[in-house]
Design a protein around this motif. Structure first.
Motif, PDB file in Angstrom:
ATOM      1  N   ASP A   1      43.302  65.187-100.864  1.00  0.00           N
ATOM      2  CA  ASP A   1      42.853  66.454-100.030  1.00  0.00           C
ATOM      3  C   ASP A   1      44.065  66.737 -99.004  1.00  0.00           C
ATOM      4  N   GLU A   2      44.442  65.607 -98.461  1.00  0.00           N
ATOM      5  CA  GLU A   2      45.667  65.856 -97.509  1.00  0.00           C
ATOM      6  C   GLU A   2      46.917  65.185 -98.168  1.00  0.00           C
ATOM      7  N   PRO A   3      48.057  65.748 -97.529  1.00  0.00           N
ATOM      8  CA  PRO A   3      49.406  64.848 -98.081  1.00  0.00           C
ATOM      9  C   PRO A   3      49.133  63.412 -97.789  1.00  0.00           C
ATOM     10  N   ASP A   4      48.519  63.079 -96.597  1.00  0.00           N
ATOM     11  CA  ASP A   4      48.566  61.523 -96.300  1.00  0.00           C
ATOM     12  C   ASP A   4      47.949  61.034 -97.420  1.00  0.00           C
ATOM     13  N   ASP A   5      46.657  61.501 -97.972  1.00  0.00           N
ATOM     14  CA  ASP A   5      45.840  60.906 -98.852  1.00  0.00           C
ATOM     15  C   ASP A   5      46.740  60.623-100.292  1.00  0.00           C
ATOM     16  N   VAL A   6      47.266  61.827-100.571  1.00  0.00           N
ATOM     17  CA  VAL A   6      48.067  61.645-101.644  1.00  0.00           C
ATOM     18  C   VAL A   6      48.884  60.675-101.680  1.00  0.00           C
ATOM     19  N   ILE A   7      49.793  60.340-100.656  1.00  0.00           N
ATOM     20  CA  ILE A   7      50.601  59.032-100.536  1.00  0.00           C
ATOM     21  C   ILE A   7      49.737  58.124-100.770  1.00  0.00           C
ATOM     22  N   GLU A   8      48.600  57.906 -99.997  1.00  0.00           N
ATOM     23  CA  GLU A   8      47.776  56.560-100.120  1.00  0.00           C
ATOM     24  C   GLU A   8      47.619  56.290-101.550  1.00  0.00           C
ATOM     25  N   THR A   9      46.813  57.602-102.262  1.00  0.00           N
ATOM     26  CA  THR A   9      46.560  57.364-103.424  1.00  0.00           C
ATOM     27  C   THR A   9      47.593  56.780-104.512  1.00  0.00           C
TER      28      THR A   9
END
Ligand SMILES: Nc1ncnc2c1ncn2[C@@H]1O[C@H](COP(=O)(O)OP(=O)(O)OP(=O)(O)O)[C@@H](O)[C@H]1O
Length: 774
Positions: A68-76
């Motif tokens: 969803d969010e750039p932060d989420d992408v990084i975490e994934t």
């Protein structure tokens, strides 16, 4: 030399008896230790395997995919990476255990092959050092039960007879005394023989090894490496190591042992993938492919120069194979234009001329190609040339080409934009398939514009973009590959510039048909790299070139420039040059050391053939008196003169039959040309004989009777060789001498020469006494 060799049924004498029992006991103890280790390892390996399976099965379970969010992408991404790393770490460990298991299996069969008892200066205790293909520690991991043959201490086994000895360590040499040097023959976990040796490593052992039948795959020589071969194996000083040596002196064997040694010595930073062996042909590649696995190592990469060049060839071009090249020069008169060209291109200073020419191109003379878009000239060669030469000549050609490519890419972007609204795009849009339409439609939807009108506009925009992008794709690729230069035209121009007009015309004639001669491949690609910048193969750290006498200087230089961070080991024998250009003395192998870190080691002793065969073959070549035969008895070579071709071929067939009936092992009929091989093979086949005709693509031996031309027999050996038609009409030119030598030196135990008519002059009077004439 003290010898106590026991084969089944023989009783050892009392003194030896004690040692035999002790050694036997120790051997069994070591083997049972290996077996225990294997069991423990199996347990570990099973657990790891289960882990890997489980990790693969549940790979996605613990990963939360949230984009969803750039932060989420990084975490994934981070969580995915962590899982993948864990899995690959487990897989690697499992692979390592597998490797260890393989080594233990080999140690179980034969844990060691040698022993030295060494007393270090200043120490009172003598340490028995057992040497095998890998190290083995005792259960407390304190004592070495077996030392790896590549460990520094093991080098004494190969380098010294009993007496004073030393080995290198990081703190300097360790000196001492060897009081015993012993060899073992252990097969299937049983002690079959034992020798105490003096000066050289067991001539008896060598006798028994060399006396065996040939095998379709080369074997490791780890147990009987000779001192001079050890110098090759452990050499680390030289950036370029040249190993010269007579046929059968163990050049290939030593090179492969050297690979194993380097892998051991630098195991932290070097693996088999960092090493590359250039072999003469696929048959040889296959022949040597088992040596490293036999030593518990991964095989190194192998290639042929032909295969390498073929991959670089522009689409639709055909490269003459080195074997077709040899055949051409064997069958044609060597005085033509082509042979003039050959002399020019293989001359050692040719490379300098090429560099000089490139220097002039830095100022003027580069030939560009017109670049086309939709069948029309997009940028002319003149525009490219002007753009190129307006840049400072202090910039290298490749840097300027890069700037040209950047300029073209920018222009291409403009062209792309300008082309999109044009009518041809409408036409091509109509030809797009449904799938493409759907994809574009989906993309527009995803971007979520509510207005249907906007959607249609967006869709059309995307479709136009797509159509134009597809159209410019080939041009883009061409620019990125710097394929804007007309290298072929400039290569031809170079010969004109050098004053070789006729040679230039001959090349043009073949280039127009998209054909490249073998002798043009290295100069052409070297030249191309000088202009465009070289491709980099940084991973390769060691290159080995076998049969290096068949390489021209420029071929070697080409490889050096392709693998700039690589060390080079060249192995060859000038007496076995089969190419017209190298047998003229142009092989780099005969040049004197040119580089500072270059070293040459010469191996003098020949191991492959029996003494009578070596005594015969050494007289075929100049400086043959320097070749030493290993003292292995056998029958003298036999010679038969026949009156005509029919008689000759019939005799060859009968002889092969007789040899086969004696079950000698592999019998090879070696001819000068492929056409001769084909003739003999056809005749054998007509007579109902099961023979294999070897051609340049053959990668495997099948059966016990082979027919092959000499250049395909390079590096390989057979139990018996029939050198077909060793007559004056077949072998009379100076270069034929080397072919005949190469053919005869393939024989391990028996050699037969047949001639249709008068004997070759190379089998001169002084040679005649070395063979039996029927
Ligand atoms: N130290 C050794 N112990 C046992 N066998 C050896 C030894 N050295 C060489 N040989 C044997 O001698 C034969 C020839 O060895 P190899 O093919 O390595 O020689 P080469 O110099 O590469 O020959 P060529 O020049 O003909 O290609 C092989 O069968 C090899 O196993």
């Amino acid at each position: 030399m003290e010898l106590f060799f026991r084969t089944k049924g023989e009783l050892p004498v009392s003194q030896e008896h004690t040692d035999w029992e002790n050694e036997n006991e120790r051997l069994q103890a070591v083997i049972s230790h290996v077996q225990k280790k294997k069991e423990a390892l199996q347990g570990e390996s099973d657990e790891l395997k289960d882990d890997v399976i489980e990790l693969r099965r549940t790979f996605w379970d613990d990963v939360t995919v949230n984009l969803d969010e750039p932060d989420d992408v990084i975490e994934t991404q981070a969580s995915l990476k962590q899982r993948a790393e864990l899995l690959s770490e487990r897989e690697r460990s499992h692979g390592l255990l597998d490797q260890q298991k393989k080594t233990l299996n080999k140690l179980e069969e034969s844990p060691y092959f040698g022993r030295i008892d060494f007393t270090e200066d200043g120490e009172s205790e003598t340490e028995p050092i057992y040497i095998g293909i890998a190290s083995l520690m005792d259960e407390n991991d304190e004592e070495f039960l077996v030392y790896d043959w590549r460990a520094p201490i093991s080098s004494m086994y190969y380098d010294f007879a009993p007496g004073r000895a030393h080995y290198p360590t990081l703190d300097g040499d360790v000196e001492g005394e060897i009081t015993l040097k012993r060899q073992y023959i252990v097969r299937g976990g049983k002690l079959d023989g034992m020798f105490d040796t003096g000066l050289t490593i067991g001539d008896e052992l060598l006798q028994s090894l060399l006396g065996q039948q040939s095998s379709p795959q080369m074997k490791s020589i780890v147990a009987s490496i000779q001192r001079e071969q050890n110098q090759v194996i452990r050499n680390e000083r030289s950036k370029m190591l040249i190993v010269r040596g007579a046929a059968g002196s163990g050049k290939t064997s030593a090179a492969l042992q050297r690979v194993a040694y380097l892998l051991y010595k630098h195991r932290e930073k070097l693996n088999a993938g960092n090493m590359l062996l250039f072999s003469p042909n696929p048959l040889f590649t296959r022949y040597v492919s088992n040596v490293l696995p036999e030593l518990g190592e991964d095989n190194l990469q192998q290639s042929t120069l032909y295969h390498h060049f073929e991959k670089r060839l522009p689409n639709g071009w055909k490269l003459e194979s080195p074997h077709a090249h040899i055949e051409y020069f064997l069958s044609e008169q060597v005085e033509g234009i082509r042979s003039q060209g050959l002399s020019v291109k293989t001359e050692p200073r040719f490379i300098e001329h090429l560099h000089n020419y490139v220097d002039t191109l830095s100022h003027s003379g580069l030939i560009f190609k017109d670049l086309y878009f939709r069948g029309e000239v997009w940028v002319t060669k003149k525009q490219l040339q002007d753009y190129f030469y307006q840049m400072a000549s202090s910039m290298s050609i490749s840097d300027r080409l890069e700037a040209v490519a950047e300029w073209l890419m920018k222009m291409l972007q403009i062209t792309e934009r300008e082309e999109r609204p044009k009518a041809w795009v409408d036409e091509e849009m109509n030809l797009l398939d449904h799938e493409t339409y759907n994809r574009v439609f989906e993309k527009v939807r995803e971007n979520g514009d509510e207005e249907a009108f906007n959607e249609a506009v967006l869709e059309e925009g995307l479709l136009r973009k797509l159509v134009v992008r597809r159209k410019v794709k080939a041009l883009k690729k061409q620019i990125q590959a710097f394929d804007v230069l007309d290298v072929e035209a400039m290569y031809v121009q170079f010969f004109r510039w050098e004053g070789h007009k006729v040679i230039a015309e001959e090349i043009t004639y073949h280039f127009q048909k998209k054909e490249m001669h073998w002798e043009d491949a290295a100069p052409f690609f070297y030249f191309e790299d000088l202009l465009k910048g070289r491709p980099v193969y940084a991973d390769i750290r060691h290159i080995f070139i076998d049969e290096a006498q068949d390489y021209t200087t420029i071929q070697i230089r080409y490889l050096q420039h392709l693998f700039p961070s690589s060390r080079l080991t060249l192995l060859g024998d000038a007496n076995q040059a089969v190419h017209a250009h190298t047998s003229a003395g142009n092989a780099p192998l005969v040049e004197e050391p040119a580089e500072k870190e270059q070293e040459t080691i010469t191996l003098h002793r020949s191991y492959r053939s029996t003494q009578p065969i070596v005594e015969f073959t050494k007289q075929l070549v100049p400086n043959g008196e320097q070749i030493e035969a290993f003292e292995r008895p056998g029958p003298k070579p036999e010679m038969k003169q026949l009156e005509n071709e029919t008689q000759h071929d019939r005799y060859v067939g009968e002889l092969a039959k007789r040899l086969e009936e004696r079950e000698l092992g592999m019998v090879a009929i070696v001819t000068k040309t492929f056409a001769e091989s084909e003739e003999i093979w056809e005749q054998l086949t007509r007579a109902g004989r099961d023979a294999q005709l070897i051609h340049e693509q053959t990668s495997e031996f099948k059966g016990a009777l082979l027919v092959l031309p000499v250049y395909l027999a390079k590096g390989i050996e057979f139990d018996a060789v029939i050198a077909s038609d060793a007559s004056a009409s077949n072998y009379h030119l100076e270069r034929d001498r080397y072919l005949l030598y190469t053919a005869c030196t393939r024989a391990m135990h028996e050699l037969y020469l047949c001639a249709n008519g008068e004997l070759s002059p190379f089998i001169a009077d002084n040679v005649r006494k070395q063979y039996v004439q029927e």
